[in-house]
Design a protein around this motif. Structure first.
Motif, PDB file in Angstrom:
ATOM      1  N   UNK A  49       0.814  -1.223   0.000  1.00 56.03           N
ATOM      2  CA  UNK A  49       0.000   0.000   0.000  1.00 56.03           C
ATOM      3  C   UNK A  49       0.848   1.275   0.000  1.00 56.03           C
ATOM      4  N   UNK A  50       2.149   1.118  -0.103  1.00 53.50           N
ATOM      5  CA  UNK A  50       3.059   2.266  -0.064  1.00 53.50           C
ATOM      6  C   UNK A  50       2.753   3.335  -1.111  1.00 53.50           C
ATOM      7  N   UNK A  51       2.617   2.984  -2.404  1.00 47.97           N
ATOM      8  CA  UNK A  51       2.369   4.044  -3.393  1.00 47.97           C
ATOM      9  C   UNK A  51       1.097   4.849  -3.135  1.00 47.97           C
ATOM     10  N   UNK A  52       0.011   4.180  -2.810  1.00 45.69           N
ATOM     11  CA  UNK A  52      -1.245   4.905  -2.546  1.00 45.69           C
ATOM     12  C   UNK A  52      -1.087   5.820  -1.345  1.00 45.69           C
ATOM     13  N   UNK A  53      -0.495   5.301  -0.274  1.00 42.66           N
ATOM     14  CA  UNK A  53      -0.305   6.108   0.937  1.00 42.66           C
ATOM     15  C   UNK A  53       0.678   7.254   0.693  1.00 42.66           C
ATOM     16  N   UNK A  79      -3.877  17.988 -10.715  1.00 44.44           N
ATOM     17  CA  UNK A  79      -4.303  17.023  -9.684  1.00 44.44           C
ATOM     18  C   UNK A  79      -5.602  16.310 -10.064  1.00 44.44           C
ATOM     19  N   UNK A  80      -5.707  15.870 -11.286  1.00 42.70           N
ATOM     20  CA  UNK A  80      -6.951  15.263 -11.774  1.00 42.70           C
ATOM     21  C   UNK A  80      -7.116  13.799 -11.360  1.00 42.70           C
ATOM     22  N   UNK A  81      -6.029  13.060 -11.278  1.00 48.14           N
ATOM     23  CA  UNK A  81      -6.117  11.641 -10.945  1.00 48.14           C
ATOM     24  C   UNK A  81      -6.205  11.453  -9.424  1.00 48.14           C
ATOM     25  N   UNK A  82      -6.742  10.291  -9.021  1.00 45.66           N
ATOM     26  CA  UNK A  82      -6.771   9.980  -7.593  1.00 45.66           C
ATOM     27  C   UNK A  82      -5.534   9.158  -7.219  1.00 45.66           C
ATOM     28  N   UNK A  83      -5.392   8.871  -5.928  1.00 48.73           N
ATOM     29  CA  UNK A  83      -4.210   8.162  -5.439  1.00 48.73           C
ATOM     30  C   UNK A  83      -4.063   6.773  -6.062  1.00 48.73           C
ATOM     31  N   UNK A  84      -5.179   6.095  -6.286  1.00 50.53           N
ATOM     32  CA  UNK A  84      -5.122   4.752  -6.871  1.00 50.53           C
ATOM     33  C   UNK A  84      -4.598   4.811  -8.312  1.00 50.53           C
ATOM     34  N   UNK A  85      -5.055   5.794  -9.080  1.00 48.09           N
ATOM     35  CA  UNK A  85      -4.578   5.943 -10.466  1.00 48.09           C
ATOM     36  C   UNK A  85      -3.083   6.280 -10.486  1.00 48.09           C
TER      37      UNK A  85
END
Length: 189
Positions: free
Chosen positions: A82-86, A151-157
């Motif tokens: 979960x490192x990249x999303x966090x 900042x259009x994309x969300x953390x998951x993208x």
């Protein structure tokens, strides 16, 4: 209103918030230390207690954010999965800071600090060192692109984009590209 007492981290925040606020209406080079201190509500003598230059405000604040990130990761059990999303969730909260760096073409401050932090760590081998440096660079490069593009994309993208960039075969070329970009930014400053 003058602020008379604060811990080191709070003073850093006051100066950075003041600098970001002043940058909305004035060029970085035209902002004086006196003006920065007045906006932060801190006596001018306090600036030189903490910083040597306005660039140091950006540099030290990045270190401060990094320390907060490490604490956040520890407290929230962030792991490799979960490192990249966090990462994007945490650093996205500081978009104004990174936007100011981008607008001033001072992104190299972040990449320079990453390089310094990676050099301080002890690695078993050169591959681990390069891999850690690469991962750090790519995460922040994605963050900078995300901010630059609104900042259009969300953390998951963003995390998915990172996973696609996480190709070992491309790592050597990417490291060279980032170092070339860093050198170019540093020369332009």
């Amino acid at each position: 209103m003058k602020k008379t007492y604060a811990d080191y981290g709070i003073v850093k925040e006051w100066f950075l918030e003041a600098l970001v606020k002043l940058l909305k209406n004035k060029d970085f080079e035209k902002i004086t230390i006196t003006e920065l201190c007045a906006c932060a509500g801190v006596p001018r003598s306090s600036f030189y207690r903490y910083f040597n230059s306005k660039d140091d405000v950006f540099r030290d604040y990045f270190e401060y954010i990094g320390q907060n990130c490490a604490e956040y990761f520890r407290e929230n059990g962030v792991n490799s999965e979960n490192h990249p999303i966090e990462f994007f969730k945490f650093y996205g909260k500081y978009a104004d800071y990174f936007r100011a760096l981008i607008n001033l073409h001072k992104e190299y401050i972040v990449f320079e600090e990453i390089g310094n932090l990676v050099l301080v760590k002890r690695f078993e081998n050169k591959e681990s060192f390069i891999y850690t440096k690469y991962n750090s660079y790519i995460l922040f490069a994605i963050l900078f692109c995300w901010i630059t593009n609104g900042c259009k994309e969300n953390e998951k993208e963003l995390s998915e984009l990172y996973k696609h960039a996480h190709n070992i075969d491309q790592m050597k070329n990417s490291i060279q590209s980032f170092e070339t970009y860093y050198d170019k930014l540093k020369k332009n400053d």
